[in-house]
Design a protein around this motif. Structure first.
Motif, short mmCIF file in Angstrom:
data_model
loop_
_atom_site.label_atom_id
_atom_site.label_comp_id
_atom_site.label_asym_id
_atom_site.label_seq_id
_atom_site.Cartn_x
_atom_site.Cartn_y
_atom_site.Cartn_z
N VAL A 122 26.32 39.89 -25.48
CA VAL A 122 26.56 40.48 -24.15
C VAL A 122 25.28 40.55 -23.32
CG1 VAL A 122 28.56 41.81 -24.91
CG2 VAL A 122 26.27 42.83 -25.07
N THR A 123 24.11 40.39 -23.95
CA THR A 123 22.86 40.42 -23.18
C THR A 123 22.71 39.18 -22.30
OG1 THR A 123 21.50 39.33 -24.89
CG2 THR A 123 21.78 41.72 -25.06
N LEU A 124 23.55 38.16 -22.52
CA LEU A 124 23.48 36.94 -21.71
C LEU A 124 24.32 37.04 -20.45
CD1 LEU A 124 23.71 34.24 -24.53
CD2 LEU A 124 21.66 35.04 -23.35
N ARG A 125 24.99 38.16 -20.24
CA ARG A 125 25.86 38.33 -19.08
C ARG A 125 25.05 38.78 -17.87
NH1 ARG A 125 27.95 36.67 -23.11
NH2 ARG A 125 29.96 37.33 -23.99
N PRO A 126 25.50 38.42 -16.65
CA PRO A 126 26.64 37.54 -16.37
C PRO A 126 26.27 36.08 -16.62
CG PRO A 126 25.58 38.17 -14.33
CD PRO A 126 24.88 38.94 -15.42
N LEU A 127 27.28 35.27 -16.90
CA LEU A 127 27.04 33.87 -17.20
C LEU A 127 28.29 33.05 -16.89
CD1 LEU A 127 24.84 31.99 -18.52
CD2 LEU A 127 26.15 32.21 -20.63
N THR A 128 28.07 31.86 -16.35
CA THR A 128 29.14 30.90 -16.13
C THR A 128 28.92 29.71 -17.07
OG1 THR A 128 29.43 31.51 -13.81
CG2 THR A 128 30.26 29.35 -14.48
N VAL A 129 29.97 29.32 -17.78
CA VAL A 129 29.89 28.21 -18.72
C VAL A 129 30.91 27.14 -18.34
CG1 VAL A 129 29.97 27.48 -21.13
CG2 VAL A 129 29.22 29.80 -20.56
N VAL A 130 30.42 25.92 -18.13
CA VAL A 130 31.28 24.77 -17.87
C VAL A 130 31.34 23.95 -19.15
CG1 VAL A 130 31.59 22.67 -16.50
CG2 VAL A 130 30.56 24.72 -15.45
N THR A 131 32.50 23.53 -19.57
CA THR A 131 32.59 22.74 -20.78
C THR A 131 33.76 21.76 -20.74
OG1 THR A 131 32.66 22.82 -23.22
CG2 THR A 131 34.01 24.43 -22.02
N ASN A 132 33.60 20.65 -21.43
CA ASN A 132 34.71 19.71 -21.63
C ASN A 132 35.15 19.72 -23.09
OD1 ASN A 132 32.36 18.35 -22.60
ND2 ASN A 132 33.41 16.38 -22.42
N SER A 133 34.79 20.79 -23.80
CA SER A 133 35.12 20.94 -25.22
C SER A 133 36.21 21.99 -25.39
CB SER A 133 33.87 21.36 -26.00
OG SER A 133 34.22 21.84 -27.28
N LEU A 134 37.34 21.58 -25.95
CA LEU A 134 38.41 22.53 -26.20
C LEU A 134 38.01 23.60 -27.20
CD1 LEU A 134 41.38 20.00 -26.25
CD2 LEU A 134 40.97 21.77 -24.53
N PRO A 135 37.35 23.27 -28.33
CA PRO A 135 36.93 24.33 -29.25
C PRO A 135 35.92 25.30 -28.63
CG PRO A 135 36.95 22.21 -30.37
CD PRO A 135 37.14 21.93 -28.91
N ALA A 136 35.00 24.79 -27.81
CA ALA A 136 34.03 25.67 -27.16
C ALA A 136 34.72 26.61 -26.20
CB ALA A 136 32.98 24.84 -26.43
N ALA A 137 35.66 26.10 -25.42
CA ALA A 137 36.40 26.95 -24.48
C ALA A 137 37.17 28.04 -25.21
CB ALA A 137 37.35 26.09 -23.64
N GLU A 138 37.75 27.68 -26.35
CA GLU A 138 38.49 28.68 -27.14
C GLU A 138 37.55 29.74 -27.69
OE1 GLU A 138 41.60 30.66 -28.86
OE2 GLU A 138 41.66 29.01 -27.41
N ALA A 139 36.37 29.32 -28.17
CA ALA A 139 35.40 30.27 -28.70
C ALA A 139 34.89 31.23 -27.62
CB ALA A 139 34.22 29.52 -29.32
N LEU A 140 34.81 30.74 -26.39
CA LEU A 140 34.29 31.54 -25.27
C LEU A 140 35.35 32.43 -24.63
CD1 LEU A 140 32.18 28.70 -23.66
CD2 LEU A 140 31.23 30.87 -24.49
N HIS A 141 36.59 32.25 -25.02
CA HIS A 141 37.68 32.99 -24.38
C HIS A 141 37.59 34.48 -24.71
CE1 HIS A 141 41.46 33.78 -22.50
NE2 HIS A 141 42.03 34.15 -23.62
N ARG A 142 37.27 35.28 -23.71
CA ARG A 142 37.18 36.73 -23.84
C ARG A 142 37.91 37.33 -22.63
NH1 ARG A 142 35.47 35.28 -28.09
NH2 ARG A 142 33.67 36.08 -29.28
N PRO A 143 39.20 37.59 -22.75
CA PRO A 143 40.00 38.03 -21.60
C PRO A 143 39.47 39.27 -20.90
CG PRO A 143 41.40 37.47 -23.45
CD PRO A 143 40.00 37.46 -23.97
#
Length: 280
Positions: free
Chosen positions: A115-136
């Protein structure tokens, strides 16, 4: 030119560069697409090359693209250490891009938990990375997933992904690669993934490549970029001395990470980060 002469030239190209594309051979030899494909088929029948989508690769080099699950088990300890070192290149309040790959997936998991990296925007073309980053419930973490066609390594590639990336500008692009070679540069077995990775690099002010030592000397079908296009390369300290010497001269900065979790050892900075086209 006789078929045997063409095939000798094609084999020479493949042996020299590790791979050759049909489109490039058509232009160079001034023959039809079908003629080149027949020549490649004959070379493959004789065991001299391996046929892949869009061309041929040296039978001595990796020619296929393993799935995400298979690659995740390879050099797991080294990849984890590299991902931890990569976190140091992320500044809160900025925007980063993550390519597909198992090491970038580990980085995504670290980013999601820190959480110390917030705020942050992450762009990705990786489905596993997007799933790992999913924090509703984490509204300080914005994840942008490109569109595109799915590859065996769970990357989204092709025109849709490229158009998405061309409209964006990020601070740092973290790139995973299939192979690193002093002549071929950064490579991947997938032609569309190479084009998509080039768009990802162009969108960034700085390119950071994450690659364990097993990637050195590997050559995939399609070139992503030259080693000189890399601002920072993070690798484990098991890399041999000859490779270290080559990379010190070729990339902007080489960071060798101890697998025993000791602090990374950066090499002297050689060149400033490049500015992406259109970036302020």
């Amino acid at each position: 030119m006789l078929a045997s002469q063409r095939q000798e030239l094609i084999l020479g190209e493949v042996r020299a560069r590790g791979a050759a594309r049909v489109a490039d051979l058509v232009t160079r030899l001034d023959v039809s697409d079908m003629t080149i494909r027949r020549d490649i088929s004959e070379l493959a029948r004789r065991g001299l090359v391996d046929r892949v989508h869009g061309g041929a690769v040296d039978a001595r080099h990796a020619a296929h693209e393993p799935g995400f699950r298979a690659k995740r088990e390879l050099a797991a300890t080294q990849k984890s250490a590299i991902a931890r070192a990569a976190v140091e290149h992320i500044t809160p309040g900025g925007a980063i891009a993550l390519s597909a790959g198992t090491t970038t997936h580990l980085l995504a998991q670290l980013v999601a938990d820190d959480v110390t990296l917030r705020p942050l925007t992450v762009v990705t073309n990786s489905l596993p990375a997007a799933e790992a980053l999913h924090r509703p419930d984490d509204h300080a973490l914005t994840v942008i997933l490109t569109g595109g066609t799915r590859t065996p390594s769970d990357a989204l590639v092709g025109p849709a992904a490229i158009r998405s990336l061309e409209a964006l500008h990020v601070d740092v692009a973290f790139l995973g690669v299939h192979g690193l070679d002093p002549y071929a540069g950064l490579t991947t077995p997938n032609l569309l993934e190479a084009e998509t990775d080039r768009a990802l690099i162009a969108s960034a002010r700085q390119t950071v490549v994450l690659a364990d030592r097993s990637k050195w000397g590997e050559v995939g079908l399609s070139r992503i970029a030259d080693l000189s296009d890399v601002d920072v390369l993070i690798c484990d300290d098991g890399l041999d001395a000859d490779a270290v010497a080559i990379l010190r001269d070729a990339v902007g900065r080489l960071v060798l990470v101890s697998v025993d979790a000791s602090p990374p050892a950066p090499e002297p900075h050689r060149a400033p980060a490049r500015t992406a086209q259109g970036a302020p």
